[in-house]
Design an enzyme around this catalytic site. Structure first.
Site, PDB file in Angstrom:
ATOM      1  N   THR A  98       0.850  -1.202   0.000  1.00 57.15           N
ATOM      2  CA  THR A  98       0.000   0.000   0.000  1.00 57.15           C
ATOM      3  C   THR A  98       0.881   1.246   0.000  1.00 57.15           C
ATOM      4  OG1 THR A  98      -1.935   1.054   1.029  1.00 57.15           O
ATOM      5  CG2 THR A  98      -0.295   0.165   2.535  1.00 57.15           C
ATOM      6  N   ASN A  99       0.317   2.417   0.312  1.00 50.64           N
ATOM      7  CA  ASN A  99       1.081   3.670   0.317  1.00 50.64           C
ATOM      8  C   ASN A  99       0.624   4.526   1.493  1.00 50.64           C
ATOM      9  OD1 ASN A  99      -1.186   5.434  -0.599  1.00 50.64           O
ATOM     10  ND2 ASN A  99      -1.068   4.047  -2.352  1.00 50.64           N
ATOM     11  N   ARG A 100       1.114   5.748   1.555  1.00 53.00           N
ATOM     12  CA  ARG A 100       0.922   6.563   2.768  1.00 53.00           C
ATOM     13  C   ARG A 100      -0.376   7.378   2.777  1.00 53.00           C
ATOM     14  NH1 ARG A 100       5.619  10.333   3.344  1.00 53.00           N
ATOM     15  NH2 ARG A 100       4.414  10.937   5.177  1.00 53.00           N
ATOM     16  N   SER A 101      -1.246   7.196   1.807  1.00 52.55           N
ATOM     17  CA  SER A 101      -2.474   8.005   1.778  1.00 52.55           C
ATOM     18  C   SER A 101      -3.400   7.628   2.938  1.00 52.55           C
ATOM     19  CB  SER A 101      -3.206   7.793   0.452  1.00 52.55           C
ATOM     20  OG  SER A 101      -4.476   8.385   0.525  1.00 52.55           O
TER      21      SER A 101
END
Ligand code: PMT
Length: 410
Positions: A215-218
């Protein structure tokens, strides 16, 4: 019980744009708002008291000491549903940020619990000065709302960033804020009334195995703020989100996890949408063959083979119905504007909101953001650091300008 008439304290400071506050005053009164004008001494060098007294709901107030009531600032502050400052000068922002109470406007601001909306206007050099940015950032952290100035002609024949926002925009924001506090605007009464707005939010999760994902940091904060702003402005809203943040009643929420889920959910609703805003951070790659069972250490380090995900936004642009406004976001770390311009063209969107995620207070997980909104005609609107909610309104100010007034969702 008769409906409550919303009360606005209209603060006017001493700048050349003070004459536009007259128009703001008149328009608010026209739609049934009670307007109490408070002018600073400097404001009276630019506009006459008599003009405001004639148009507003009560005569102009200027002094802490002239009124029959010994405490005019608490009467005004406690009775306000909104304090609106047009124009907010650099001098005013500094005094408000410092908590000064040496004139009626600043004392009223300390004596209110109502939302405060400031509309800065000044010369470009002043607007870009770090002292002004710092004061504004401090006020935003305290919850003050901002209608950012625009680029355009300034006093003395100069041109650049710092011109007061259009009175239409200011009045629309003021009514939205009053609507959000239950004072004036109800469902179907804002500038997005009758429109279906679809927003995507959050970072997608691409499974590696049943217990792990990429996933990512959003956090989803910016996307959720966009959905809330659209609802406040009267739209019917569908929020396709990979985030678990709370959502106000009345917004249709479609929870998703992966890019594939998000694509399916967006494709289902897109044909009916008037506006689609892709604030989600969609994974560009996903594991090609997620394991059906948990990967275990004893089997060694797995070979991670990735494949590209579908480009959802480009797909939506290719199939969009006439009149639909498409907005992309771009989280960038290098050459944000250059990369943003290329993305706008590649993805085929009307507006691209460039988010330099290296800027202090901007991007992933912050409650504030600073962006540049690029349009397909080569224009750029810089939105300085402010709450994600205010950034959302700045985006919808641009979206409403592109919507066909004759056309609503089918
Ligand atoms: O969620 P927050 O913590 O509040 O942070 C906000 C944010 C930084 C995530 C947000 O402001 C933001 O910039 N969102 C876009 C992030 C992004 O993925 O940018 P991108 O440059 O990779 O993608 C460009 C556009 O294409 C985006 O609108 C994206 O939704 C879309 N896209 C990307 C990949 C893909 N496979 N399909 C897409 O539709």
């Amino acid at each position: 019980m008769p409906p409550h008439q919303p009360h606005v304290v209209l603060g006017v400071c001493g700048g050349i744009a003070a004459y536009k506050a007259v128009d703001v005053c008149r328009r608010l009164v026209d739609v049934g708002v009670y307007v109490a004008p408070v002018l600073t001494d400097e404001a009276t060098r630019f506009v006459g008291e008599a003009t405001f007294s004639a148009l507003a709901s009560e005569p102009v107030q200027r002094s802490l000491f002239d009124e029959a009531s010994p405490i005019p600032h608490t009467r005004l502050g406690q009775g306000a549903d909104l304090v609106l400052v047009v124009p907010a000068t650099a001098h005013f922002l500094a005094r408000y940020a410092a908590g000064m109470a040496d004139d009626l406007l600043c004392a009223t601001l300390l004596a209110t619990r109502a939302p405060v909306l400031v509309c800065p206007a000044m010369h470009t050099e002043m607007w870009e000065h770090p002292a002004v940015s710092d004061n504004l950032a401090l006020l935003v952290r305290r919850g003050v709302l901002v209608v950012a100035p625009e680029e355009g002609r300034l006093a003395g024949g100069d041109s650049g960033a710092g011109r007061l926002a259009d009175p239409d925009t200011i009045v629309a924001r003021a009514l939205d804020v009053l609507g959000a506090t239950g004072s004036v605007v109800g469902p179907g009464r804002g500038d997005l009334a009758g429109r279906l707005v679809v927003v995507s939010a959050g970072g997608t999760r691409e499974p590696l195995d049943p217990v792990r994902f990429l996933t990512n940091r959003s956090s989803g904060k910016q996307g959720h703020a966009l959905a809330e702003a659209a609802a406040r402005r009267g739209a019917k809203v569908t929020l396709v989100t990979a985030s678990a943040l709370a959502v106000s009643p009345g917004i249709d929420v479609v929870p998703v996890a992966s890019a594939a889920d998000m694509e399916a959910a967006l494709r289902a609703v897109a044909p009916r949408a008037d506006v689609i805003v892709m604030a989600a951070a969609v994974a560009d790659f996903r594991p090609k063959a997620p394991a059906a069972h948990k990967l275990v250490k004893a089997d060694g380090v797995p070979d991670l083979v990735l494949e590209p995900t579908p480009d959802i936004l480009s797909g939506l642009a290719a199939e969009r119905r006439p009149g639909q406004v498409l907005v992309g976001f771009a989280a960038e770390t290098d050459d944000p504007i250059g990369r943003g311009r290329r993305k706008l063209a590649q993805k085929g969107v009307d507006l691209l909101v460039v988010n330099d995620v290296t800027a202090p207070g901007a991007g992933f997980d912050h409650d504030t953001n600073a962006v540049t909104i690029l349009d397909a005609d080569g224009g750029a609107t810089a939105v300085p650091l402010m709450s994600k909610s205010a950034v959302a309104d700045a985006v919808f100010d641009r979206v409403t300008a592109q919507l066909d007034p004759e056309r609503n969702s089918p």
